[in-house]
Write a protein that holds these residues in place. Structure first.
Motif, PDB file in Angstrom:
ATOM      1  N   SER A  47       0.843  -1.295  -0.081  1.00 15.14           N
ATOM      2  CA  SER A  47      -0.118  -0.018   0.002  1.00 15.14           C
ATOM      3  C   SER A  47       0.900   1.178   0.276  1.00 15.14           C
ATOM      4  O   SER A  47       0.422   2.272  -0.494  1.00 15.14           O
ATOM      5  N   ALA A  48       2.107   1.157   0.420  1.00 14.85           N
ATOM      6  CA  ALA A  48       3.072   2.119   0.190  1.00 14.85           C
ATOM      7  C   ALA A  48       3.628   2.438  -1.050  1.00 14.85           C
ATOM      8  O   ALA A  48       4.427   3.612  -1.027  1.00 14.85           O
ATOM      9  N   GLY A  49       3.386   1.506  -1.977  1.00 15.23           N
ATOM     10  CA  GLY A  49       3.854   1.562  -3.407  1.00 15.23           C
ATOM     11  C   GLY A  49       4.996   0.595  -3.350  1.00 15.23           C
ATOM     12  O   GLY A  49       5.808   0.817  -4.508  1.00 15.23           O
ATOM     13  N   GLY A  50       5.446   0.205  -2.459  1.00 15.59           N
ATOM     14  CA  GLY A  50       6.755  -0.836  -2.252  1.00 15.59           C
ATOM     15  C   GLY A  50       6.376  -2.233  -3.013  1.00 15.59           C
ATOM     16  O   GLY A  50       5.345  -2.451  -3.669  1.00 15.59           O
ATOM     17  N   MET A  51       7.112  -3.305  -2.527  1.00 19.26           N
ATOM     18  CA  MET A  51       6.838  -4.591  -3.152  1.00 19.26           C
ATOM     19  C   MET A  51       7.107  -5.477  -2.080  1.00 19.26           C
ATOM     20  O   MET A  51       7.408  -5.308  -1.212  1.00 19.26           O
ATOM     21  N   ASP A  52       6.417  -6.690  -2.173  1.00 18.14           N
ATOM     22  CA  ASP A  52       6.355  -7.650  -1.376  1.00 18.14           C
ATOM     23  C   ASP A  52       6.252  -9.140  -2.242  1.00 18.14           C
ATOM     24  O   ASP A  52       5.333  -9.557  -2.650  1.00 18.14           O
ATOM     25  N   PHE A  53       7.424  -9.879  -2.444  1.00 20.33           N
ATOM     26  CA  PHE A  53       7.257 -11.236  -3.127  1.00 20.33           C
ATOM     27  C   PHE A  53       8.156 -12.068  -2.119  1.00 20.33           C
ATOM     28  O   PHE A  53       8.941 -12.763  -2.342  1.00 20.33           O
ATOM     29  N   SER A  54       7.763 -11.959  -0.739  1.00 18.38           N
ATOM     30  CA  SER A  54       8.604 -12.671   0.240  1.00 18.38           C
ATOM     31  C   SER A  54       8.657 -14.150   0.240  1.00 18.38           C
ATOM     32  O   SER A  54       9.621 -14.775   0.499  1.00 18.38           O
ATOM     33  N   ASP A  55       7.483 -14.822  -0.299  1.00 21.40           N
ATOM     34  CA  ASP A  55       7.549 -16.190  -0.605  1.00 21.40           C
ATOM     35  C   ASP A  55       8.383 -16.763  -1.630  1.00 21.40           C
ATOM     36  O   ASP A  55       8.456 -17.939  -1.563  1.00 21.40           O
ATOM     37  N   THR A  56       9.153 -15.915  -2.328  1.00 20.69           N
ATOM     38  CA  THR A  56      10.024 -16.313  -3.125  1.00 20.69           C
ATOM     39  C   THR A  56      11.279 -16.825  -2.626  1.00 20.69           C
ATOM     40  O   THR A  56      12.107 -17.341  -3.331  1.00 20.69           O
ATOM     41  N   SER A  57      11.632 -16.522  -1.424  1.00 19.34           N
ATOM     42  CA  SER A  57      12.666 -16.721  -0.514  1.00 19.34           C
ATOM     43  C   SER A  57      12.887 -18.352  -0.684  1.00 19.34           C
ATOM     44  O   SER A  57      13.996 -18.733  -0.534  1.00 19.34           O
ATOM     45  N   GLU A  58      11.760 -19.043  -0.560  1.00 12.99           N
ATOM     46  CA  GLU A  58      11.918 -20.630  -0.503  1.00 12.99           C
ATOM     47  C   GLU A  58      12.303 -20.976  -2.040  1.00 12.99           C
ATOM     48  O   GLU A  58      13.176 -21.876  -2.082  1.00 12.99           O
ATOM     49  N   ILE A  59      11.862 -20.415  -2.972  1.00  4.91           N
ATOM     50  CA  ILE A  59      12.172 -20.769  -4.071  1.00  4.91           C
ATOM     51  C   ILE A  59      13.715 -20.445  -4.431  1.00  4.91           C
ATOM     52  O   ILE A  59      14.503 -21.349  -5.017  1.00  4.91           O
ATOM     53  N   CYS A  60      14.197 -19.282  -4.003  1.00  2.14           N
ATOM     54  CA  CYS A  60      15.682 -19.074  -4.109  1.00  2.14           C
ATOM     55  C   CYS A  60      16.353 -20.116  -3.439  1.00  2.14           C
ATOM     56  O   CYS A  60      17.684 -20.241  -3.643  1.00  2.14           O
ATOM     57  N   TRP A  61      15.989 -20.428  -2.414  1.00  6.02           N
ATOM     58  CA  TRP A  61      16.806 -21.527  -1.405  1.00  6.02           C
ATOM     59  C   TRP A  61      16.935 -22.583  -1.997  1.00  6.02           C
ATOM     60  O   TRP A  61      17.966 -23.462  -2.066  1.00  6.02           O
ATOM     61  N   ILE A  62      15.793 -23.180  -2.681  1.00  6.13           N
ATOM     62  CA  ILE A  62      15.592 -24.453  -3.365  1.00  6.13           C
ATOM     63  C   ILE A  62      16.620 -24.283  -4.739  1.00  6.13           C
ATOM     64  O   ILE A  62      17.325 -25.494  -4.903  1.00  6.13           O
ATOM     65  N   LEU A  63      16.710 -23.163  -5.254  1.00  8.92           N
ATOM     66  CA  LEU A  63      17.560 -23.275  -6.531  1.00  8.92           C
ATOM     67  C   LEU A  63      19.175 -22.664  -6.139  1.00  8.92           C
ATOM     68  O   LEU A  63      19.879 -22.254  -7.091  1.00  8.92           O
ATOM     69  N   GLY A  64      19.445 -22.644  -5.013  1.00 10.22           N
ATOM     70  CA  GLY A  64      20.793 -22.289  -4.828  1.00 10.22           C
ATOM     71  C   GLY A  64      21.223 -20.959  -4.700  1.00 10.22           C
ATOM     72  O   GLY A  64      22.272 -20.472  -4.875  1.00 10.22           O
ATOM     73  N   LEU A  65      20.038 -20.048  -4.217  1.00  6.06           N
ATOM     74  CA  LEU A  65      20.058 -18.538  -4.485  1.00  6.06           C
ATOM     75  C   LEU A  65      19.758 -17.745  -3.144  1.00  6.06           C
ATOM     76  O   LEU A  65      19.478 -16.722  -3.014  1.00  6.06           O
ATOM     77  N   LYS A  66      20.333 -18.598  -1.935  1.00  3.78           N
ATOM     78  CA  LYS A  66      19.821 -18.037  -0.689  1.00  3.78           C
ATOM     79  C   LYS A  66      20.841 -16.910  -0.321  1.00  3.78           C
ATOM     80  O   LYS A  66      20.663 -16.140   0.614  1.00  3.78           O
ATOM     81  N   ASP A  67      21.572 -16.547  -1.112  1.00  2.00           N
ATOM     82  CA  ASP A  67      22.840 -15.440  -0.409  1.00  2.00           C
ATOM     83  C   ASP A  67      22.079 -14.014  -1.231  1.00  2.00           C
ATOM     84  O   ASP A  67      22.745 -13.312  -0.746  1.00  2.00           O
ATOM     85  N   ILE A  68      21.142 -14.112  -1.952  1.00  2.00           N
ATOM     86  CA  ILE A  68      20.682 -12.832  -2.473  1.00  2.00           C
ATOM     87  C   ILE A  68      20.011 -12.181  -1.140  1.00  2.00           C
ATOM     88  O   ILE A  68      19.532 -12.500  -0.241  1.00  2.00           O
ATOM     89  N   LYS A  69      20.309 -10.850  -1.127  1.00  2.00           N
ATOM     90  CA  LYS A  69      20.197 -10.000  -0.021  1.00  2.00           C
ATOM     91  C   LYS A  69      18.778  -9.346   0.184  1.00  2.00           C
ATOM     92  O   LYS A  69      18.033  -9.613   1.059  1.00  2.00           O
ATOM     93  N   ASP A  70      18.381  -8.688  -0.883  1.00  2.00           N
ATOM     94  CA  ASP A  70      17.122  -8.085  -1.311  1.00  2.00           C
ATOM     95  C   ASP A  70      16.491  -7.933  -2.444  1.00  2.00           C
ATOM     96  O   ASP A  70      17.158  -8.471  -3.289  1.00  2.00           O
ATOM     97  N   ILE A  71      15.559  -6.983  -2.607  1.00  2.00           N
ATOM     98  CA  ILE A  71      14.768  -6.860  -3.966  1.00  2.00           C
ATOM     99  C   ILE A  71      15.713  -6.302  -4.812  1.00  2.00           C
ATOM    100  O   ILE A  71      15.823  -6.528  -5.995  1.00  2.00           O
ATOM    101  N   GLU A  72      16.571  -5.265  -4.250  1.00  2.00           N
ATOM    102  CA  GLU A  72      17.247  -4.465  -5.253  1.00  2.00           C
ATOM    103  C   GLU A  72      18.226  -5.670  -5.933  1.00  2.00           C
ATOM    104  O   GLU A  72      18.533  -5.459  -7.208  1.00  2.00           O
ATOM    105  N   GLN A  73      18.907  -6.539  -4.926  1.00  2.00           N
ATOM    106  CA  GLN A  73      19.752  -7.401  -5.924  1.00  2.00           C
ATOM    107  C   GLN A  73      19.286  -8.471  -6.587  1.00  2.00           C
ATOM    108  O   GLN A  73      19.790  -8.814  -7.431  1.00  2.00           O
TER     109      GLN A  73
END
Length: 277
Positions: free
Chosen positions: A244-270
């Motif tokens: 609602s502030a105009g930002g983003m939330d795709f927090s559930d993608t953290s699990e997919i990143c973990w599965i695919l070996g991308l758990k070291d991604i820091k944040d949305i920008e990266q």
């Protein structure tokens, strides 16, 4: 001879680097054999919509184009509140690679069971990104156990969950079942940054359009954000303050990143720096 050797070493390094750039990150998920199942509850938080767009963004990257996947809409538990209708977005993002458990859970279970059985029979594993609760997964595992009693599914089915709330609104019997009968993995919450999981929720990140150039992905993100704004906090649905502030939330993608070996991604920008086209 030294010059020739140096040239050969340089060419070898360049070749290996090119291979690394275009290969799947090292991890437990095997893209040659395994199936990635992304279960979205879509009830009542609209973050699932943006998580779908983020998953589609990963799948469009050359490193992940061979990943076998399927998505499920309506994989919710016992929470109150209205459903967030995601069908247009799922069709745009995944084509025919998704099932509608909200409309017909038995049909969805049977379809995913067939896909999973094929993978398990070919010696692959099933990886479930639990972008919601585990009630659907419990029914799926029960169905697979009935059809494949000779297979030790506790070693072949991996469920990755990031949210305490998702566990709290999973029926207790279903949560206990998957924890006992699968390789159940709890990772840090994808809503936070710097906790060991990618942090994919921010009220301040608004410039995704500066990052995404792929016309198909632009359409997916535009639809995900439009639906997010349409349903966020409406008719008693959860009010996602970051969105609602105009930002983003795709927090559930953290699990997919973990599965695919991308758990070291820091944040949305990266995330967008790595996977924008």
């Amino acid at each position: 001879m030294k010059i020739k050797l140096s040239i050969l070493l340089l060419l070898s390094a360049l070749f290996n680097n090119a291979q690394n750039i275009n290969s799947l990150p090292q991890g437990s998920f095997d893209p040659e054999k395994d199936l990635l199942l992304a279960n979205y509850d879509c009830k009542t938080d609209v973050d699932d919509l943006q998580s779908v767009a983020a998953f589609a963004t990963l799948l469009a990257d050359v490193k992940f184009q061979k990943v076998k996947y399927h998505a499920v809409a309506g994989a919710y538990g016992i929470q109150d509140g209205l459903y967030v209708p995601p069908n247009d977005l799922f069709s745009l993002a995944f084509g025919d690679h998704w099932s509608d458990a909200h409309e017909d859970i038995s049909k969805a279970i049977n379809r995913v069971k067939t896909l999973a059985k094929g993978v398990l029979e070919d010696q692959g594993d099933l990886w479930i990104a639990e972008a919601g609760q585990s009630d659907f997964s419990a029914q799926l595992v029960q169905a697979l156990q009935a059809d494949m009693p000779e297979v030790d599914l506790s070693k072949r089915i991996h469920i990755v969950q990031h949210s305490d709330w998702n566990e709290e609104v999973t029926s207790p019997a279903s949560l206990a079942y998957v924890k006992t009968n699968t390789d159940y993995i709890k990772i840090p919450d994808g809503n936070g940054v710097g906790n060991g999981s990618p942090g994919f929720r921010s009220p301040k990140f608004t410039n995704w359009k500066d990052k995404v150039n792929n016309p198909r992905l632009i359409k997916i993100w535009e639809l995900a954000i439009a639906l997010s704004n349409r349903y966020n906090g409406k008719e008693g649905r959860y009010h996602n303050e970051a969105i609602s502030a105009g930002g983003m939330d795709f927090s559930d993608t953290s699990e997919i990143c973990w599965i695919l070996g991308l758990k070291d991604i820091k944040d949305i920008e990266q995330f967008f720096n790595l996977f924008s086209e």
